[in-house]
Write an enzyme that holds these catalytic residues in place. Structure first.
Site, PDB file in Angstrom:
ATOM      1  N   GLY A 182       0.867  -1.177   0.000  1.00  0.00           N
ATOM      2  CA  GLY A 182       0.000   0.000   0.000  1.00  0.00           C
ATOM      3  C   GLY A 182       0.894   1.213   0.000  1.00  0.00           C
ATOM      4  N   ARG A 202       4.762 -24.963  -9.449  1.00  0.00           N
ATOM      5  CA  ARG A 202       4.600 -25.195 -10.887  1.00  0.00           C
ATOM      6  C   ARG A 202       3.184 -25.552 -11.326  1.00  0.00           C
ATOM      7  NH1 ARG A 202       9.839 -28.963 -11.088  1.00  0.00           N
ATOM      8  NH2 ARG A 202       8.581 -29.902  -9.461  1.00  0.00           N
ATOM      9  N   GLN A 250       6.964  -3.981   0.086  1.00  0.00           N
ATOM     10  CA  GLN A 250       7.369  -4.531   1.394  1.00  0.00           C
ATOM     11  C   GLN A 250       8.750  -3.976   1.775  1.00  0.00           C
ATOM     12  OE1 GLN A 250       5.935  -7.141  -1.008  1.00  0.00           O
ATOM     13  NE2 GLN A 250       4.167  -6.132  -0.172  1.00  0.00           N
ATOM     14  N   SER A 256      11.717  11.920   9.854  1.00  0.00           N
ATOM     15  CA  SER A 256      12.526  12.442  10.956  1.00  0.00           C
ATOM     16  C   SER A 256      11.721  13.460  11.759  1.00  0.00           C
ATOM     17  CB  SER A 256      13.766  13.154  10.429  1.00  0.00           C
ATOM     18  OG  SER A 256      14.212  12.580   9.252  1.00  0.00           O
TER      19      SER A 256
END
Ligand code: IMO
Ligand code: MG
Length: 420
Positions: free
Chosen positions: A40, A144, A222, A330
């Site tokens: 996301g 597979r 990710q 930060s």
């Protein structure tokens, strides 16, 4: 020309969408090479917010080409929703500027059911998956018997779909999971027809021909600590989120890879289960969660929060060959008297600067403390205006990791970005 890469260096949600959006203006093409709608990526510009899941964050840039690579797993239903939402909110038609690899694997409705069935059966050992069917789809790929995007153009597609569905039905029944095995099937079939309207390509030829003339940006999903090989297995996602995934997920050779931009937050977050050495369970953790709005973009779950872990960061910088670090959020630490970073671990009482193999090991983080800068950074646009306490803290990180911090992000908007 080179393919530069943007990777998340933690457990996801580092702010990849924003940085790809900022960088996308400099690259005529952006490619996703792994993962699926478990991602996301949030973007904020012109006072609006967008979340993309399978579509590269370059889609919003004028004149850009976007590629969904073969390493991606594609859910045609969420893909269609995303496309229609982009058309509605921006007027951009993704069909004009997006190609999809024929070799990308398809997420079936029964992959999602299987994900839920497996998580339910795992009880306390559950991964905390996003339930988008990611694990089962990659399992079928490696096993597979998966279905690929290019298969939608073949005459026996319906038969092959039925065979895979029957296989899933058996597995779901074996797990004792009750559900409607036909749920979402019609919508999925309609979405397949929608997908057929896109340019379905041999991505490896497309990408390599492109790179003969023009550069490209690869957008990771990710984070490296969720990599199927190098993350805290089994509490990982099912794809290669580290730099090697670019080569297998797009069909490019390692010599094509240029800069590797590694994104990290000034603190850590994790959704789902698994080890998190610097996790905070106190009000400091809660304060980070509130200030950083640390709630999932896909699932809405509150994210686990903790201090920055330099041991883990240095580990993935090594694996990814990061050339440029990018520090996010930060400004979320503006209001802390003391800021901590973990610089080594005590594993079962023994101090080390390596990430241990054994995920059940007792890890006690050893911290280096910094005095907070106690100043609002969010409006700062030039490096010279940053407070010394902050630049000292950044310098410490650069020395520890051995890679320069090239971009500092001080807020969600495109403009809140300092380049060094
Ligand atoms: P972006 O790209 C954060 C986590 C899940 C779970 C584990 C496995 O937005 O940074 P999966 O559904 O992949 O089988 O779940 O991985 N996870 C993420 N966490 N950001 C993400 O993506 C994630 N994608 C998967 O929470 O712990
Ligand atoms: Mg996210």
């Amino acid at each position: 020309m080179k393919i530069d890469v943007v990777l998340g260096l933690q457990w996801g949600d580092e702010g990849k969408g924003k940085i790809v959006d900022v960088l996308a203006g400099r690259y005529p093409a952006v490619a996703r090479f792994q993962g699926g709608p478990n991602a996301g990526h949030s973007l904020h510009f012109d006072g609006k917010s967008f979340v993309v899941r399978s579509i590269p964050s370059g889609i919003f840039r004028e004149g850009s080409e976007n590629i969904v690579g073969n390493g991606v797993v594609l859910d045609p239903v969420t893909f269609r929703e995303e496309c229609e939402n982009i058309i509605k909110t921006t007027g951009i038609d993704p069909k004009q500027k997006l190609v999809v690899s024929k070799k990308a694997h398809l997420i079936l409705p029964t992959h999602r059911l299987l994900d839920a069935a497996q998580e339910a059966a795992a009880g306390k050992g559950k991964i905390g998956s996003t339930l988008k069917g990611i694990g089962p789809t990659y399992t079928d790929k490696v096993g597979r018997h998966g279905l690929r995007v290019g298969d939608v153009l073949t005459a026996d597609f319906a038969d092959r779909f039925a065979r895979l569905k029957a296989r899933h039905a058996k597995e779901i029944a074996n797990l004792g999971y009750e559900c409607d095995i036909n749920a979402g099937e019609q919508e999925w079939m309609d979405a397949i027809e929608y997908l057929k309207q896109f340019r379905l390509v041999d991505c490896e030829y497309f990408v390599n021909k492109w790179l003969d003339e023009k550069p490209m940006l690869a957008e990771g999903a990710q984070g490296s600590l969720l990599d199927v090989d190098y993350g805290s297995y089994p509490f990982v996602t099912s794809s290669s989120t580290t730099v090697g995934g670019v080569c297998t997920g797009l069909g490019v050779a390692p010599s094509r890879v240029g800069h590797v931009f590694g994104i990290f937050k000034a603190y850590c977050t994790r959704v789902g289960s698994g080890p998190f050495p610097t996790e905070l369970f106190d009000e400091t953790g809660e304060k980070i969660r509130q200030i950083g709005h640390e709630f999932g973009a896909v699932t809405g779950r509150p994210r686990r929060c903790g201090w920055l872990d330099l041991v883990a960061l240095k580990y993935v910088v090594m694996i990814d060959g990061v050339t440029d670090l990018i520090m996010m959020k930060s400004d979320c630490l503006d209001d802390f008297d003391t800021i901590k970073v973990c610089t080594s671990y005590k594993v079962n009482g023994v101090e080390t600067d390596q990430v241990p193999f054994d995920i059940s090991a007792e890890i006690e983080p050893v911290y280096t403390e910094f005095k907070g800068w106690k100043q609002d950074l969010s409006g700062i646009r030039q490096e010279k205006d940053l407070p010394k306490a902050f630049t000292d803290y950044v310098k410490f990180m650069e020395d520890y990791i051995g890679v320069p911090v090239k971009i500092i992000s001080l807020g969600p908007d495109r403009e809140a970005t300092i380049e060094r």
